[in-house]
Motif scaffolding. Structure first.
Motif, PDB file in Angstrom:
ATOM      1  N   ILE A  22     -17.121  18.290   4.498  1.00 55.87           N
ATOM      2  CA  ILE A  22     -18.257  19.036   3.953  1.00 55.87           C
ATOM      3  C   ILE A  22     -19.265  19.436   5.031  1.00 55.87           C
ATOM      4  CG2 ILE A  22     -20.268  18.879   2.403  1.00 55.87           C
ATOM      5  CD1 ILE A  22     -18.508  16.970   0.685  1.00 55.87           C
ATOM      6  N   PHE A  23     -19.592  18.499   5.932  1.00 53.51           N
ATOM      7  CA  PHE A  23     -20.733  18.728   6.818  1.00 53.51           C
ATOM      8  C   PHE A  23     -20.385  19.103   8.253  1.00 53.51           C
ATOM      9  CE2 PHE A  23     -22.581  16.031   3.444  1.00 53.51           C
ATOM     10  CZ  PHE A  23     -23.522  16.938   2.990  1.00 53.51           C
ATOM     11  N   ASP A  24     -19.142  18.940   8.685  1.00 54.61           N
ATOM     12  CA  ASP A  24     -18.758  19.357  10.035  1.00 54.61           C
ATOM     13  C   ASP A  24     -18.438  20.857   9.964  1.00 54.61           C
ATOM     14  OD1 ASP A  24     -17.866  19.607  12.624  1.00 54.61           O
ATOM     15  OD2 ASP A  24     -15.962  18.577  12.271  1.00 54.61           O
ATOM     16  N   ASN A  25     -19.492  21.640   9.902  1.00 54.82           N
ATOM     17  CA  ASN A  25     -19.345  23.077   9.650  1.00 54.82           C
ATOM     18  C   ASN A  25     -18.484  23.812  10.672  1.00 54.82           C
ATOM     19  OD1 ASN A  25     -20.888  22.951   7.321  1.00 54.82           O
ATOM     20  ND2 ASN A  25     -22.805  23.124   8.474  1.00 54.82           N
ATOM     21  N   ILE A  32     -11.642   7.357   3.430  1.00 55.60           N
ATOM     22  CA  ILE A  32     -11.695   8.482   2.482  1.00 55.60           C
ATOM     23  C   ILE A  32     -13.095   9.095   2.469  1.00 55.60           C
ATOM     24  CG2 ILE A  32     -11.572   9.100   0.027  1.00 55.60           C
ATOM     25  CD1 ILE A  32      -9.369   6.866  -0.184  1.00 55.60           C
ATOM     26  N   PHE A  33     -14.114   8.248   2.389  1.00 55.96           N
ATOM     27  CA  PHE A  33     -15.504   8.711   2.321  1.00 55.96           C
ATOM     28  C   PHE A  33     -15.872   9.505   3.581  1.00 55.96           C
ATOM     29  CE2 PHE A  33     -20.155   7.988   2.648  1.00 55.96           C
ATOM     30  CZ  PHE A  33     -20.528   8.598   1.467  1.00 55.96           C
ATOM     31  N   VAL A  34     -15.545   8.960   4.741  1.00 58.02           N
ATOM     32  CA  VAL A  34     -15.892   9.633   6.001  1.00 58.02           C
ATOM     33  C   VAL A  34     -15.122  10.947   6.150  1.00 58.02           C
ATOM     34  CG1 VAL A  34     -15.799   9.418   8.527  1.00 58.02           C
ATOM     35  CG2 VAL A  34     -16.663   7.525   7.145  1.00 58.02           C
ATOM     36  N   ASP A  35     -13.856  10.960   5.740  1.00 54.39           N
ATOM     37  CA  ASP A  35     -13.101  12.219   5.761  1.00 54.39           C
ATOM     38  C   ASP A  35     -13.801  13.283   4.928  1.00 54.39           C
ATOM     39  OD1 ASP A  35     -11.116  11.332   7.455  1.00 54.39           O
ATOM     40  OD2 ASP A  35      -9.657  10.938   5.851  1.00 54.39           O
ATOM     41  N   GLN A  36     -14.289  12.895   3.764  1.00 55.75           N
ATOM     42  CA  GLN A  36     -14.987  13.837   2.883  1.00 55.75           C
ATOM     43  C   GLN A  36     -16.297  14.313   3.506  1.00 55.75           C
ATOM     44  OE1 GLN A  36     -13.431  15.102   0.632  1.00 55.75           O
ATOM     45  NE2 GLN A  36     -11.911  13.618  -0.011  1.00 55.75           N
ATOM     46  N   ILE A  37     -17.046  13.386   4.096  1.00 49.47           N
ATOM     47  CA  ILE A  37     -18.312  13.762   4.748  1.00 49.47           C
ATOM     48  C   ILE A  37     -18.045  14.830   5.819  1.00 49.47           C
ATOM     49  CG2 ILE A  37     -20.077  12.947   6.363  1.00 49.47           C
ATOM     50  CD1 ILE A  37     -20.164  10.344   4.776  1.00 49.47           C
TER      51      ILE A  37
END
Length: 112
Positions: free
Chosen positions: A73-76, A65-70
């Motif tokens: 947000i950040f994989d522009n 879940i955490f990595v999906d969220q990262i």
């Protein structure tokens, strides 16, 4: 004539951009880049690698879940990996952002 440090492989524009948009100075950016290139020789941090790292410190389900969220947000550019600029913006935001920025980031993390 523009000075480009070939041993680092980071363009002047990238260094300038990161210097303007993060709290890192030029030497710190170059140091981070050296480490990033050692871990990610192709210049891309893959989602699987991040998941592997976070799975060591978070229970498996939470890491996913955490990595999906990262990445959301950040994989522009949405290509499933994080390049050095995206990595530095994420690192800056999560480590040295103001309380307001960290709060905004926390809300983004949980606002699906």
């Amino acid at each position: 004539k523009k000075k480009k440090k070939k041993n680092i492989g980071l363009s002047r524009q990238d260094v300038d951009y990161l210097h303007q948009h993060t709290r890192f100075d030029e030497k710190e950016i170059q140091d981070w880049y050296r480490g990033f290139k050692q871990d990610c020789p192709n210049g891309q941090l893959q989602k699987e690698k991040v998941l592997e790292m976070y799975s060591m410190i978070l229970p498996e389900g939470n890491a996913v879940i955490f990595v999906d969220q990262i990445f959301r947000i950040f994989d522009n550019d949405g290509n499933g990996s994080i390049d050095f600029k995206e990595f530095m913006l994420a690192t800056d935001m999560t480590s040295s952002g103001s309380p307001e920025e960290k709060l905004r980031w926390a809300f983004k993390m949980y606002d699906k």
